[in-house]
Structures are given as C-alpha cells and as structure tokens.
Design an enzyme around this catalytic site. Structure first.
Site, PDB file in Angstrom:
ATOM      1  N   HIS A   1      14.634 -15.632   9.855  1.00  0.00           N
ATOM      2  CA  HIS A   1      15.445 -15.920   8.674  1.00  0.00           C
ATOM      3  C   HIS A   1      15.091 -17.314   8.166  1.00  0.00           C
ATOM      4  O   HIS A   1      14.946 -18.246   8.960  1.00  0.00           O
ATOM      5  CB  HIS A   1      16.933 -15.883   9.040  1.00  0.00           C
ATOM      6  CG  HIS A   1      17.836 -16.269   7.902  1.00  0.00           C
ATOM      7  ND1 HIS A   1      18.131 -15.427   6.860  1.00  0.00           N
ATOM      8  CD2 HIS A   1      18.488 -17.439   7.643  1.00  0.00           C
ATOM      9  CE1 HIS A   1      18.930 -16.043   6.013  1.00  0.00           C
ATOM     10  NE2 HIS A   1      19.175 -17.260   6.474  1.00  0.00           N
TER      11      HIS A   1
ATOM     12  N   VAL B   1      -9.700   5.005 -15.164  1.00  0.00           N
ATOM     13  CA  VAL B   1      -9.231   6.365 -14.889  1.00  0.00           C
ATOM     14  C   VAL B   1      -9.639   6.840 -13.495  1.00  0.00           C
ATOM     15  O   VAL B   1      -9.545   8.026 -13.188  1.00  0.00           O
ATOM     16  CB  VAL B   1      -9.754   7.348 -15.962  1.00  0.00           C
ATOM     17  CG1 VAL B   1      -9.134   7.035 -17.311  1.00  0.00           C
ATOM     18  CG2 VAL B   1     -11.273   7.324 -16.044  1.00  0.00           C
TER      19      VAL B   1
ATOM     20  N   ALA C   1     -22.902   3.555   3.575  1.00  0.00           N
ATOM     21  CA  ALA C   1     -21.718   2.814   3.124  1.00  0.00           C
ATOM     22  C   ALA C   1     -21.937   2.390   1.678  1.00  0.00           C
ATOM     23  O   ALA C   1     -21.811   1.217   1.330  1.00  0.00           O
ATOM     24  CB  ALA C   1     -21.486   1.600   4.022  1.00  0.00           C
TER      25      ALA C   1
END
Length: 465
Positions: free
Chosen positions: A444, A270, A147
């Site tokens: 809502h 980049v 990892a």
C-alpha cells in the site's frame, strides 16, 4: 563468388523470437548464425512497433499533461500554451531504438552468435542463399529456426504510400497531422489514434465491427470508448472504408450512407499477417495451418529439425510469446526436454485507459454456472485517486472456479494497469487459487491492491467496498 557456410543452428529473423533464440543458443554452446533481413535487430517490436509506439504514446501523454495546465490549470499547476515539434520527438524515439539495437547486438556478440545482414531465400529446408552487401552467402544448417515475424495488412483500395500509412510510417511523421483518419479500431489503431489526438490532431476512427476492440468484452472497452467520446474523437462503427483522394476518405456507414471524411493522413491498421512470402518457404516442405506455419508443442514444424517461433506460428501475435518460444526451441536443440505449453499469454492494450487481459474472460465462460466473477473498481483504491487514475471507470476483475477457487482469468482496465499484467500471468501460471491472492500482503498504496481486493470480493469479504 558465393561464400559457403555451415552451422549447427540457422535463425531467420532478428525479432524478439529470433534474437532471443540466438542468445539462448549461444549460451548453450551451439554454433549459431542469425540472418537479419528485415527491420533490424529487435525486429518489428523494437524498431517500428512496441517500443517506438510506446515512446510516442509517452510523449503524447506528457504533452497532454502540459496542455491541461494551460488556461485554468490542473492540480494547482499552470503553464503557458504548449507546442510540439514532432520531428524532435521522433528523433528522441529513434535514439531509444538505436540504443536498444546496440544492446541486442552486444548481447548476440557476447553469446558468440554470428549475425549476417541480408535477405535469405531457401532452396530446401536446410539451405538458403543470403544476399548481402558483400555478395551472396550459401548457408546450410543442421537446425533451422524460422522467425520471420509479421507485416501490416494492406487494403487493395488503400495501398500504402503517400498520405496512406501503416503504423510504421505513422511513427516517423515529422509533424502532427491536422486531420487523421484511422481505419481499424483494434489496439494498434486506437493506441496511435489516441496518441495523435493528445498531440492535437483531429481524429476519426472507422471500424467494421459494432464497437472498438471487438476481441475484448464490452466492460473492458467502455472506458476507452468514453475517453474517445469525451475527447472529440469521431467513431464510425459498423462502417466500411473506401478509397482516398483529394484529402477525403470515402466510407459507408452502418446505415449504408456514403460519407466523405476529411483527412490529411489515413492510418490503416486492419491487422497483421505472417511474413511467409519472398524467402522460399514454399521450398521447405513444411505444413501450414491456414496462413501460419503449423507447429506442435515443441515449436517443431512438419520438417525434421525445422522450427518456427513468433508471429509466423499464429495468434496471439505478441512479442513476448515469440521470445518464450525462442528460448524453448534453443533448449530443445541443446537436448533439454521442453514444451511450449503456457497457461496464459497476457495481452495489453496501451490505450487510454490501458487494458490487460490474462486467461479466460466473460465471453469465454458465457453460460457457465461454475464460475465466480468479481470486480473491484479502481475508484476505491487510494493510489489510483492520488495519480488521477480512479475516475475513468477502471477496475480489476477476477474469474475463478466455484469448485476449487482456482483462478481462470484476470482482466483490468485503467491508467497504468499494464504494470499489473505480469502479476496476473504469474498467478495463473502457478495455478493460484483466490485464497493465494488474498493471502499475499499487497503493498500500500499501489494499484495492485485492486487485484487483492477483487479476489477478496470473490471470496465474499472485500474490505474497501
């Protein structure tokens, strides 16, 4: 004298893939050693990536809000001219990182995972030597989880150092640069470029592609491009960067014209590449898939009982992918029948405004006539208007199969839409159809109502448009 150590599971890398794998291994009763030789517990994401960048972005947003209140004021609020001491902002950010570091350490300790700080080098697939402050340790393991994460790509003509920075250095500046040039118009460059523009820097972005965020469709990126234009950010699209010196960055425009851009700092974003060098991967006998370690749907490499997770395994290079893979591998080692086969891995750009994408988008279904696409604007959502999030062209979009209305993808652009990403991913992962989303009573006033309305619109009966 070299110390020797044997363990059931050896994890190399303490980022979101590695430490989550460690915690899950510990929970499952597996004897586990985690070697942390990189950025610290939590890896790139916690230390120099996701978390600190979002902290700086948050601070920049608050500064912008105060700045708007100066002069003529905003929403009836007026304030004197704001100022920022970026060194104090960075100190606050560092405090958050330290707190999270300590939290990860405590979780690993609770799970009885032994953490060794040092750089590991493999002699073979199951044996490595770790150089620590207290001397070398040789570790052998039955299972190895790789990892090691990723690192920023450096351009040969713009090497990192001095006033040429990667995102890591940009997150620890002690002052806002007067003029910042960002090389790369992907999500990392735009997130930080926008943040520094809000903090008062003059910002220019140089991108080789013809538009920003080239991996996303134009409808999603247009609101971000508009924000950049409206806030005076220079966009040099289809342009190539060159060398930097004497406070100027050389670029070649899309028309082939050489231009010199004034720059106090140059931020190079980049892309990132998997961290495969310097720790003996070549001695492990694992197959590669281009620059990445090749894995199957169990995250297994070609070498028995050697596993790989996270950025090392390919795109998407996202923290939450690595964490999910880490859990899967730990459970497989413990004897569970698991596969890593997600329907979608949602992605978020924390730009201004934010972008979310989950599942298929318009570029993926171009030319198909078996797909329903429906868009619902945030301008028609009361909550969006009440928090000034309805006037920047934001929307939620759904794509679904015409035949059975199964959701294929969901995207959104707008302020605060990052918080909708988990709802999008959940519906896709559960195999929801448009009627499922339409049938859920959405609270809502929330931005999530736009997901509901977009699904209703795909069915032909949106309420609020």
């Amino acid at each position: 004298m070299t110390q020797t150590l044997k363990t059931k599971v050896l994890i190399i890398g303490a980022g979101t893939g590695g430490y989550v794998a460690g915690i899950r291994c510990g929970q499952l009763g597996l004897d586990t050693v985690l070697v942390d030789g990189g950025d610290g517990l939590g890896g790139t994401c916690l230390n120099v990536g996701c978390i600190p960048s979002k902290a700086i972005i948050h601070a920049a947003g608050k500064f912008e809000t105060v700045a708007k209140a100066a002069g003529d004021g905003t929403l009836g609020i007026t304030a004197s001219s704001p100022a920022i001491d970026l060194s104090q902002t960075v100190a606050w950010k560092d405090g958050i990182v330290r707190k999270l570091n300590a939290g990860v350490a405590a979780l690993l300790k609770k799970s009885k995972v032994r953490v060794i700080k040092g750089w590991a080098t493999f002699q073979d697939a199951k044996t490595c030597r770790v150089e620590t402050e207290d001397g070398p340790i040789t570790i052998t393991a039955e299972h190895v989880i790789l990892a090691t994460g990723s690192e920023p790509v450096e351009l040969p003509f713009l090497p990192f150092g001095g006033d040429v920075m990667s995102s890591t250095e940009a997150l620890s500046l002690d002052a806002v640069p007067g003029r910042l040039v960002v090389v790369g118009g992907g999500y990392i460059g735009l997130e930080l470029g926008i943040a520094f523009r809000k903090l008062g820097a003059r910002v220019a972005i140089v991108e080789m592609a013809d538009r920003i965020l080239p991996l996303y469709d134009k409808a999603l990126t247009d609101p971000v491009a508009k924000w950049l234009t409206d806030h005076g950010v220079e966009l040099h699209l289809g342009a190539r960067a060159g060398g930097f010196g004497d406070g100027k960055l050389s670029i070649t425009t899309k028309d082939g014209e050489p231009v010199q851009l004034d720059a106090d700092k140059v931020l190079v974003t980049v892309g990132r590449r998997p961290r495969t060098q310097g720790w003996g991967l070549e001695n492990m006998g694992v197959a590669m898939a281009g620059p990445f370690v090749k894995i199957d749907d169990r995250c297994a490499t070609s070498m028995r009982n050697v596993w790989a997770v996270g950025d090392l395994t390919g795109e998407p290079m996202l923290a939450h992918k690595g964490s999910a893979q880490g859990e899967v591998v730990a459970e497989i080692i413990a004897g569970h029948d698991r596969r890593f086969d997600p329907v979608t891995i949602a992605a978020v750009c924390f730009t201004e405004p934010e972008i979310v994408s989950a599942g298929l988008g318009p570029l993926d279904v171009a030319g198909r006539d078996d797909v329903i696409t429906a868009v619902f604007p945030l301008a028609a959502i009361g909550r969006a208007l009440a928090i000034e999030a309805g006037e920047d062209g934001g929307f939620v979009r759904v794509l679904a199969s015409k035949a059975d209305h199964r959701l294929l993808g969901v995207q959104a652009v707008g302020q605060h839409v990052a918080e909708l990403s988990n709802s999008f991913a959940q519906m896709l992962e559960m195999g929801a159809v448009l009627e499922d989303v339409a049938g859920v009573i959405h609270v809502h006033p929330t931005l999530g109502e736009a997901f509901h309305e977009a699904s209703l619109r795909a069915l032909g009966h949106a309420i609020h448009i």
